[in-house]
Structure formats: C-alpha cells, structure tokens
Design a protein around this motif. Sequence first.
Motif, mmCIF file in Angstrom:
data_model
loop_
_atom_site.group_PDB
_atom_site.id
_atom_site.type_symbol
_atom_site.label_atom_id
_atom_site.label_comp_id
_atom_site.label_asym_id
_atom_site.label_seq_id
_atom_site.Cartn_x
_atom_site.Cartn_y
_atom_site.Cartn_z
ATOM 1 N N VAL A 135 0.420 48.268 78.222
ATOM 2 C CA VAL A 135 -1.034 48.169 78.386
ATOM 3 C C VAL A 135 -1.303 47.405 79.670
ATOM 4 C CG1 VAL A 135 -3.191 47.226 77.461
ATOM 5 C CG2 VAL A 135 -1.524 48.292 75.914
ATOM 6 N N VAL A 136 -2.103 47.999 80.547
ATOM 7 C CA VAL A 136 -2.479 47.382 81.811
ATOM 8 C C VAL A 136 -3.922 46.902 81.698
ATOM 9 C CG1 VAL A 136 -2.802 47.720 84.292
ATOM 10 C CG2 VAL A 136 -0.913 48.873 83.099
ATOM 11 N N ALA A 137 -4.143 45.635 81.964
ATOM 12 C CA ALA A 137 -5.489 45.066 81.907
ATOM 13 C C ALA A 137 -5.971 44.744 83.310
ATOM 14 C CB ALA A 137 -5.501 43.803 81.053
ATOM 15 N N LEU A 138 -7.132 45.253 83.677
ATOM 16 C CA LEU A 138 -7.769 44.942 84.955
ATOM 17 C C LEU A 138 -8.809 43.855 84.695
ATOM 18 C CD1 LEU A 138 -8.334 48.575 86.325
ATOM 19 C CD2 LEU A 138 -6.306 47.123 86.520
ATOM 20 N N THR A 139 -8.671 42.706 85.352
ATOM 21 C CA THR A 139 -9.598 41.608 85.133
ATOM 22 C C THR A 139 -9.708 40.758 86.389
ATOM 23 O OG1 THR A 139 -9.973 39.535 83.902
ATOM 24 C CG2 THR A 139 -7.694 40.386 83.957
ATOM 25 N N ARG A 140 -10.809 40.885 87.071
ATOM 26 C CA ARG A 140 -11.004 40.131 88.315
ATOM 27 C C ARG A 140 -10.913 38.629 88.064
ATOM 28 N NH1 ARG A 140 -16.787 40.034 91.404
ATOM 29 N NH2 ARG A 140 -17.401 39.361 89.316
ATOM 30 N N SER A 141 -11.634 38.134 87.064
ATOM 31 C CA SER A 141 -11.740 36.694 86.851
ATOM 32 C C SER A 141 -10.544 36.104 86.129
ATOM 33 C CB SER A 141 -13.006 36.390 86.043
ATOM 34 O OG SER A 141 -12.851 36.868 84.706
ATOM 35 N N ALA A 175 -1.153 34.961 79.622
ATOM 36 C CA ALA A 175 -1.491 35.858 78.514
ATOM 37 C C ALA A 175 -0.762 37.190 78.610
ATOM 38 C CB ALA A 175 -3.001 36.093 78.480
ATOM 39 N N ALA A 176 -0.461 37.648 79.839
ATOM 40 C CA ALA A 176 0.211 38.934 80.044
ATOM 41 C C ALA A 176 1.691 38.727 80.344
ATOM 42 C CB ALA A 176 -0.448 39.690 81.190
ATOM 43 N N ASP A 177 2.493 39.752 80.068
ATOM 44 C CA ASP A 177 3.932 39.679 80.363
ATOM 45 C C ASP A 177 4.199 39.758 81.857
ATOM 46 O OD1 ASP A 177 4.812 39.631 77.591
ATOM 47 O OD2 ASP A 177 4.157 41.721 77.494
ATOM 48 N N ASP A 178 3.471 40.632 82.544
ATOM 49 C CA ASP A 178 3.599 40.797 83.989
ATOM 50 C C ASP A 178 2.217 40.637 84.610
ATOM 51 O OD1 ASP A 178 6.460 41.656 84.123
ATOM 52 O OD2 ASP A 178 5.705 43.356 82.969
ATOM 53 N N VAL A 179 2.175 40.100 85.823
ATOM 54 C CA VAL A 179 0.891 39.879 86.495
ATOM 55 C C VAL A 179 0.991 40.325 87.948
ATOM 56 C CG1 VAL A 179 -0.898 38.220 87.121
ATOM 57 C CG2 VAL A 179 0.403 37.904 85.009
ATOM 58 N N VAL A 180 -0.028 41.031 88.403
ATOM 59 C CA VAL A 180 -0.190 41.367 89.819
ATOM 60 C C VAL A 180 -1.450 40.652 90.303
ATOM 61 C CG1 VAL A 180 -0.583 43.190 91.506
ATOM 62 C CG2 VAL A 180 0.920 43.613 89.538
ATOM 63 N N VAL A 181 -1.300 39.806 91.309
ATOM 64 C CA VAL A 181 -2.419 39.015 91.820
ATOM 65 C C VAL A 181 -2.897 39.601 93.148
ATOM 66 C CG1 VAL A 181 -3.196 36.750 92.593
ATOM 67 C CG2 VAL A 181 -1.590 36.933 90.673
ATOM 68 N N LEU A 182 -4.164 39.973 93.176
ATOM 69 C CA LEU A 182 -4.804 40.476 94.400
ATOM 70 C C LEU A 182 -5.817 39.430 94.858
ATOM 71 C CD1 LEU A 182 -5.462 44.164 93.214
ATOM 72 C CD2 LEU A 182 -3.450 43.263 94.393
ATOM 73 N N ASP A 183 -5.320 38.215 95.149
ATOM 74 C CA ASP A 183 -6.225 37.123 95.469
ATOM 75 C C ASP A 183 -7.000 37.341 96.763
ATOM 76 O OD1 ASP A 183 -3.889 36.879 96.924
ATOM 77 O OD2 ASP A 183 -3.632 34.727 96.545
ATOM 78 N N ALA A 225 -1.266 42.435 83.705
ATOM 79 C CA ALA A 225 -2.624 42.104 84.137
ATOM 80 C C ALA A 225 -2.710 42.221 85.654
ATOM 81 C CB ALA A 225 -3.008 40.695 83.710
ATOM 82 N N VAL A 226 -3.767 42.857 86.133
ATOM 83 C CA VAL A 226 -4.081 42.896 87.556
ATOM 84 C C VAL A 226 -5.325 42.035 87.728
ATOM 85 C CG1 VAL A 226 -4.645 44.328 89.544
ATOM 86 C CG2 VAL A 226 -3.115 45.213 87.758
ATOM 87 N N THR A 227 -5.200 40.942 88.480
ATOM 88 C CA THR A 227 -6.280 39.962 88.566
ATOM 89 C C THR A 227 -6.448 39.480 89.997
ATOM 90 O OG1 THR A 227 -7.133 37.903 87.583
ATOM 91 C CG2 THR A 227 -4.781 37.978 88.092
ATOM 92 N N ALA A 228 -7.555 38.758 90.222
ATOM 93 C CA ALA A 228 -7.805 38.187 91.547
ATOM 94 C C ALA A 228 -7.563 36.686 91.586
ATOM 95 C CB ALA A 228 -9.247 38.481 91.980
#
Length: 296
Positions: free
Chosen positions: A80-86, A119-127, A107-110
Amino acid sequence: MTHVEDELTSQPECWTRAASEAEGHAGALPAPGERVAIVGCGTSYFMAQSAAALREGAGQGETDAFAASEFPQRRSYDRVVALTRSGTTTEVLELLGQLKGRTRTTAVTADPRTPVMTAADDVVVLDYADERSVVQTRFATTALTLLRAHLGLHPGSAVTDARAALADPLPEGLVQCTQFTFLGRGWTVGLANEAGLKMREAALAWTEAYPAMEYRHGPISVTTRSTATWMLGEAPDGLAEQVRGTGALWVEGGLDPLAELVRAQRLAVAVAAARGLDPDRPRHLTRSVILAGAQE
C-alpha cells in the motif's frame, strides 16, 4: 506573489529532480507484478487515481486507488502506497497503523519531521516539493511525476510542456466563465478531479469533473454559454463539437496532461484574483486535516 503562485511556478524544476531520482527510490516503490493500493486524502487521493490507472495500464500489476478513510480492510495487497504531503493526516496515519506488520507500506511525503516517517515501512521524501500554501500544487504533481518515472512513463516533453503552461496566456474569456467542467480519460480522470478541486479551493468556483464519455450522460445538460469545458488529454470523437453546440467555451488540452493541470492551477489563481479572493487562505481549510481526539 502568493505562496501558491510561487509554488506552482516551480513545478518544472521539481519534476526534473523527481524523474532523475526515481531509480534511486525503486526499492521503496511497487515492483512489477505486485498487487498494489495507492491511497491519499483530497488532492493526494486524486493523484492516487491517476497513478493507479497508469500502473495498471502499463501492465505492472493490479492497482487500486482509495481515499485513505475508505480503504477496504478485507482486501489483500502486496503493498500500500500512501501519498501525504504533511505526514500528519489522521486517516493516513490510522490506516498505516492498521496495516503495520501485515502489509508492506510506502509513504511519499514532503516533511521528514512527521509521524509518517515511522508509521510506514518505506518512505520517499520529496522535501524540495514541500509547500507553505494550504492549496496543493507542486507536491502533488511531483509525487505523480516520481511514480510516472518509476513506471518508465515520464515523457521528456512533460517538463517542456509545463514551462509552456506557465508562460502561455490562458484562453480568452476563460477567467470570466462562471462554471468550469474538467474531463479526463483513463489516468487523466484523476487529473480532472484535481483540477476541479483546485478551482473550488482557491476560487470558490462552481466546478465539476467527469470521465469524458460520462459527460454526455446527464452533466452536459447544465452546460451554458458561461461554461468552460476543459479536456485533459485526448477528447472522444465528436465531443468538442457537441460542447461548442451548447455555446460553452471548449478548452482543448494539447499539452502533456500533467502540464494541463498546471494550466488549471493558474486558472484557479486567476479566477481567485478576479473575485478578490486570497488563494493562500481558502475558506474552512487547513494545510493538514488532523481529527480531534486522533493520535498524531
């Protein structure tokens, strides 16, 4: 210049960086053959719709999109991929908590300083695509660009088209319209939904969005001379002529569909200005929805 104007004009640079970094994030993003759900809230949900349609259409595996609050708990997914800016949205964090230990999550987050990081197993940060504005623009399109590039579907023309979307004047008479309808097909249905949301958030405009073929099954009945009907992507045969026959302004989406969304973002700001509204202060909205009583 408002925050939202400043942020939407930076999208070509953000897209270029996201596309160049996609390969480095491959381990955190869905692999070919995985059964995947992509979730989000608001704008992120509409980006999830587009990403899911692109992935499944590319033959990468069965892919669904859900609002985080409507995720079907009885369905089984590989990821499951979660998109969440905040990184703080209540529904997303609750879902990730429910999936912990039984379904792989990304999670893909900023913002790397938020609860989603654990909270997520893997995270991609687009800061670099983070935003000060309540109204999302560049984070959403940059996240979708990352996913397009991961699928090998990010065309070189997208950034060039985005620059054109920022530089070219909007169609004459468009800002003066009182009703706006956005249409899409396939992966651009999510973009049409998002274009409509931008107009409602920033400009309090009467705005609707539909799959293009569904537009003729009822919604076209409210189309008038004060309507703008905007097609994101290739229009079905005969639709443009039928819309023009109502007296409405037909807007042909000739750019890459994601770049057309940038044009729609510009329209939202322009209509807000024409109506004396501040797009940085949308009515009743906050940058992140954190429900009372929920754990952050």
